[in-house]
Design a protein around this motif. Structure first.
Motif, PDB file in Angstrom:
ATOM      1  N   HIS A 129       0.832  -1.208   0.000  1.00  0.00           N
ATOM      2  CA  HIS A 129       0.000   0.000   0.000  1.00  0.00           C
ATOM      3  C   HIS A 129       0.868   1.261   0.000  1.00  0.00           C
ATOM      4  O   HIS A 129       0.593   2.209  -0.746  1.00  0.00           O
ATOM      5  CB  HIS A 129      -0.953   0.000   1.197  1.00  0.00           C
ATOM      6  N   GLU A 130       1.890   1.278   0.827  1.00  0.00           N
ATOM      7  CA  GLU A 130       2.792   2.439   0.887  1.00  0.00           C
ATOM      8  C   GLU A 130       3.491   2.630  -0.459  1.00  0.00           C
ATOM      9  O   GLU A 130       3.614   3.750  -0.956  1.00  0.00           O
ATOM     10  CB  GLU A 130       3.819   2.231   2.020  1.00  0.00           C
ATOM     11  N   PHE A 131       3.923   1.524  -1.063  1.00  0.00           N
ATOM     12  CA  PHE A 131       4.614   1.622  -2.349  1.00  0.00           C
ATOM     13  C   PHE A 131       3.668   2.095  -3.442  1.00  0.00           C
ATOM     14  O   PHE A 131       4.047   2.894  -4.304  1.00  0.00           O
ATOM     15  CB  PHE A 131       5.243   0.274  -2.721  1.00  0.00           C
ATOM     16  N   THR A 132       2.425   1.630  -3.407  1.00  0.00           N
ATOM     17  CA  THR A 132       1.427   2.090  -4.387  1.00  0.00           C
ATOM     18  C   THR A 132       1.230   3.596  -4.265  1.00  0.00           C
ATOM     19  O   THR A 132       1.168   4.306  -5.278  1.00  0.00           O
ATOM     20  CB  THR A 132       0.091   1.353  -4.173  1.00  0.00           C
ATOM     21  N   ASP A 133       1.147   4.111  -3.045  1.00  0.00           N
ATOM     22  CA  ASP A 133       1.014   5.556  -2.838  1.00  0.00           C
ATOM     23  C   ASP A 133       2.219   6.303  -3.410  1.00  0.00           C
ATOM     24  O   ASP A 133       2.063   7.362  -4.027  1.00  0.00           O
ATOM     25  CB  ASP A 133       0.849   5.881  -1.352  1.00  0.00           C
ATOM     26  N   ARG A 134       3.411   5.743  -3.218  1.00  0.00           N
ATOM     27  CA  ARG A 134       4.619   6.359  -3.792  1.00  0.00           C
ATOM     28  C   ARG A 134       4.529   6.421  -5.313  1.00  0.00           C
ATOM     29  O   ARG A 134       4.824   7.456  -5.925  1.00  0.00           O
ATOM     30  CB  ARG A 134       5.868   5.561  -3.397  1.00  0.00           C
ATOM     31  N   LEU A 135       4.133   5.304  -5.932  1.00  0.00           N
ATOM     32  CA  LEU A 135       4.025   5.261  -7.389  1.00  0.00           C
ATOM     33  C   LEU A 135       2.975   6.237  -7.906  1.00  0.00           C
ATOM     34  O   LEU A 135       3.181   6.904  -8.928  1.00  0.00           O
ATOM     35  CB  LEU A 135       3.696   3.840  -7.863  1.00  0.00           C
ATOM     36  N   LEU A 136       1.862   6.352  -7.198  1.00  0.00           N
ATOM     37  CA  LEU A 136       0.813   7.291  -7.618  1.00  0.00           C
ATOM     38  C   LEU A 136       1.286   8.738  -7.519  1.00  0.00           C
ATOM     39  O   LEU A 136       0.957   9.563  -8.379  1.00  0.00           O
ATOM     40  CB  LEU A 136      -0.455   7.071  -6.790  1.00  0.00           C
ATOM     41  N   ARG A 137       2.055   9.061  -6.463  1.00  0.00           N
ATOM     42  CA  ARG A 137       2.596  10.429  -6.345  1.00  0.00           C
ATOM     43  C   ARG A 137       3.567  10.727  -7.491  1.00  0.00           C
ATOM     44  O   ARG A 137       3.508  11.802  -8.098  1.00  0.00           O
ATOM     45  CB  ARG A 137       3.291  10.612  -4.993  1.00  0.00           C
ATOM     46  N   ILE A 138       4.435   9.775  -7.794  1.00  0.00           N
ATOM     47  CA  ILE A 138       5.379   9.958  -8.900  1.00  0.00           C
ATOM     48  C   ILE A 138       4.611  10.141 -10.204  1.00  0.00           C
ATOM     49  O   ILE A 138       4.889  11.062 -10.981  1.00  0.00           O
ATOM     50  CB  ILE A 138       6.336   8.755  -9.008  1.00  0.00           C
ATOM     51  N   ARG A 139       3.634   9.269 -10.442  1.00  0.00           N
ATOM     52  CA  ARG A 139       2.867   9.330 -11.682  1.00  0.00           C
ATOM     53  C   ARG A 139       2.110  10.649 -11.818  1.00  0.00           C
ATOM     54  O   ARG A 139       2.036  11.233 -12.891  1.00  0.00           O
ATOM     55  CB  ARG A 139       1.899   8.152 -11.751  1.00  0.00           C
ATOM     56  N   SER A 140       1.547  11.171 -10.714  1.00  0.00           N
ATOM     57  CA  SER A 140       0.792  12.424 -10.802  1.00  0.00           C
ATOM     58  C   SER A 140       1.711  13.597 -11.127  1.00  0.00           C
ATOM     59  O   SER A 140       1.338  14.473 -11.911  1.00  0.00           O
ATOM     60  CB  SER A 140      -0.002  12.675  -9.520  1.00  0.00           C
ATOM     61  N   VAL A 141       2.903  13.609 -10.560  1.00  0.00           N
ATOM     62  CA  VAL A 141       3.854  14.686 -10.870  1.00  0.00           C
ATOM     63  C   VAL A 141       4.277  14.605 -12.328  1.00  0.00           C
ATOM     64  O   VAL A 141       4.289  15.609 -13.046  1.00  0.00           O
ATOM     65  CB  VAL A 141       5.092  14.603  -9.938  1.00  0.00           C
ATOM     66  N   VAL A 142       4.595  13.410 -12.787  1.00  0.00           N
ATOM     67  CA  VAL A 142       5.030  13.231 -14.175  1.00  0.00           C
ATOM     68  C   VAL A 142       3.905  13.581 -15.137  1.00  0.00           C
ATOM     69  O   VAL A 142       4.114  14.305 -16.116  1.00  0.00           O
ATOM     70  CB  VAL A 142       5.527  11.785 -14.401  1.00  0.00           C
ATOM     71  N   THR A 143       2.704  13.102 -14.859  1.00  0.00           N
ATOM     72  CA  THR A 143       1.566  13.384 -15.739  1.00  0.00           C
ATOM     73  C   THR A 143       1.262  14.871 -15.796  1.00  0.00           C
ATOM     74  O   THR A 143       1.016  15.421 -16.877  1.00  0.00           O
ATOM     75  CB  THR A 143       0.318  12.605 -15.268  1.00  0.00           C
ATOM     76  N   ALA A 144       1.298  15.547 -14.646  1.00  0.00           N
ATOM     77  CA  ALA A 144       1.036  16.991 -14.624  1.00  0.00           C
ATOM     78  C   ALA A 144       2.093  17.739 -15.424  1.00  0.00           C
ATOM     79  O   ALA A 144       1.770  18.665 -16.188  1.00  0.00           O
ATOM     80  CB  ALA A 144       0.997  17.493 -13.184  1.00  0.00           C
ATOM     81  N   THR A 145       3.336  17.349 -15.285  1.00  0.00           N
ATOM     82  CA  THR A 145       4.428  18.005 -16.012  1.00  0.00           C
ATOM     83  C   THR A 145       4.306  17.771 -17.512  1.00  0.00           C
ATOM     84  O   THR A 145       4.453  18.705 -18.306  1.00  0.00           O
ATOM     85  CB  THR A 145       5.794  17.489 -15.510  1.00  0.00           C
ATOM     86  N   ILE A 146       4.006  16.543 -17.895  1.00  0.00           N
ATOM     87  CA  ILE A 146       3.870  16.213 -19.312  1.00  0.00           C
ATOM     88  C   ILE A 146       2.704  16.980 -19.929  1.00  0.00           C
ATOM     89  O   ILE A 146       2.815  17.550 -21.014  1.00  0.00           O
ATOM     90  CB  ILE A 146       3.675  14.699 -19.505  1.00  0.00           C
ATOM     91  N   THR A 147       1.581  17.000 -19.224  1.00  0.00           N
ATOM     92  CA  THR A 147       0.396  17.706 -19.721  1.00  0.00           C
ATOM     93  C   THR A 147       0.687  19.204 -19.877  1.00  0.00           C
ATOM     94  O   THR A 147       0.324  19.807 -20.888  1.00  0.00           O
ATOM     95  CB  THR A 147      -0.801  17.485 -18.765  1.00  0.00           C
ATOM     96  N   LYS A 148       1.374  19.770 -18.916  1.00  0.00           N
ATOM     97  CA  LYS A 148       1.721  21.198 -18.957  1.00  0.00           C
ATOM     98  C   LYS A 148       2.618  21.485 -20.153  1.00  0.00           C
ATOM     99  O   LYS A 148       2.411  22.443 -20.899  1.00  0.00           O
ATOM    100  CB  LYS A 148       2.417  21.573 -17.660  1.00  0.00           C
ATOM    101  N   GLU A 149       3.623  20.613 -20.371  1.00  0.00           N
ATOM    102  CA  GLU A 149       4.548  20.799 -21.491  1.00  0.00           C
ATOM    103  C   GLU A 149       3.839  20.607 -22.828  1.00  0.00           C
ATOM    104  O   GLU A 149       4.091  21.333 -23.787  1.00  0.00           O
ATOM    105  CB  GLU A 149       5.741  19.849 -21.374  1.00  0.00           C
ATOM    106  N   ALA A 150       2.951  19.625 -22.891  1.00  0.00           N
ATOM    107  CA  ALA A 150       2.258  19.339 -24.146  1.00  0.00           C
ATOM    108  C   ALA A 150       1.306  20.467 -24.528  1.00  0.00           C
ATOM    109  O   ALA A 150       1.051  20.693 -25.714  1.00  0.00           O
ATOM    110  CB  ALA A 150       1.488  18.025 -24.041  1.00  0.00           C
ATOM    111  N   ASP A 151       0.780  21.193 -23.540  1.00  0.00           N
ATOM    112  CA  ASP A 151      -0.150  22.285 -23.810  1.00  0.00           C
ATOM    113  C   ASP A 151       0.544  23.572 -24.210  1.00  0.00           C
ATOM    114  O   ASP A 151      -0.115  24.521 -24.624  1.00  0.00           O
ATOM    115  CB  ASP A 151      -1.034  22.534 -22.581  1.00  0.00           C
ATOM    116  N   ARG A 152       1.853  23.636 -24.104  1.00  0.00           N
ATOM    117  CA  ARG A 152       2.571  24.870 -24.491  1.00  0.00           C
ATOM    118  C   ARG A 152       2.531  25.128 -25.960  1.00  0.00           C
ATOM    119  O   ARG A 152       2.543  24.309 -26.790  1.00  0.00           O
ATOM    120  CB  ARG A 152       4.025  24.784 -24.050  1.00  0.00           C
TER     121      ARG A 152
END
Length: 197
Positions: A174-197
């Motif tokens: 469960h703790e590791f899943t939370d870690r992976l979700l935090r990493i994924r949300s940061v990466v997804t937000a960054t990618i989406t922000k860059e793609a919208d430029r």
């Protein structure tokens, strides 16, 4: 060109299927029991109740058997019933690797580590490619999706490998899943922000 580890060639002969399954089962059992890939061909053949010749005919060598046993385990126990929900699928992944930690840790620290890591990448790359295509297909081209899927699959693989090899005992899925979700949300937000430029 990367090998395609996503599918296994069908084996038609029932006896061949049984002996392959017995050898793969013996490989998982012996490696897990010893927490090491230092298992001989003779020991694997004896545990599977087949001859050494059968092992060589069906897998070529011991390392190929260990690799195929690991991929079979991932395909059967994880990918066959992977949920569509992101959190549930990441939790299933974490639980799977935690449940089989001794086996996977032995492979990740043994002579087959590179081949195993590359094969796992081959299994998970299509999933990430599909996910990114759905999420960003209207913002990124096919080449960018492919590069991003390869990058994220390799990075996630490195994080999972480090957790399996060096994480605290027992592993907390469960703790590791939370870690992976935090990493994924940061990466997804960054990618989406860059793609919208």
């Amino acid at each position: 060109m990367r090998a395609d580890w996503t599918t296994e060639a069908p084996v038609k002969d029932r006896r061949v299927r049984r002996s392959r399954a017995a050898l793969m089962g013996a490989a998982v059992e012996l490696v897990t029991e010893r927490n090491s890939t230092a298992v001989s061909v003779s020991e694997l053949a004896e545990a599977a109740d087949v001859s050494r010749q059968v092992l060589y005919q069906q897998f070529g060598d011991r390392d190929a058997l260990l690799l195929e046993a690991a991929l079979d385990l991932v395909r059967r126990e994880l990918l066959a019933d992977l949920p569509d929900d992101e959190r549930a699928s990441l939790l299933a992944l974490a639980r799977h690797f935690a449940a089989h930690r001794r086996f996977y840790r032995a492979l990740l620290t043994g002579t087959s580590a590179f081949a195993f890591t590359e094969a796992l990448t081959g299994l998970f790359l299509p999933l990430n490619r599909r996910h990114l295509g759905h999420a960003l297909g209207d913002r990124l081209g096919e080449r960018e999706i492919e590069d991003l899927a390869t990058f994220l699959t390799g990075g996630a693989g490195a994080v999972v490998n480090a957790w399996v090899v060096g994480g605290p005992d027992p592993l907390d899925a469960h703790e590791f899943t939370d870690r992976l979700l935090r990493i994924r949300s940061v990466v997804t937000a960054t990618i989406t922000k860059e793609a919208d430029r």
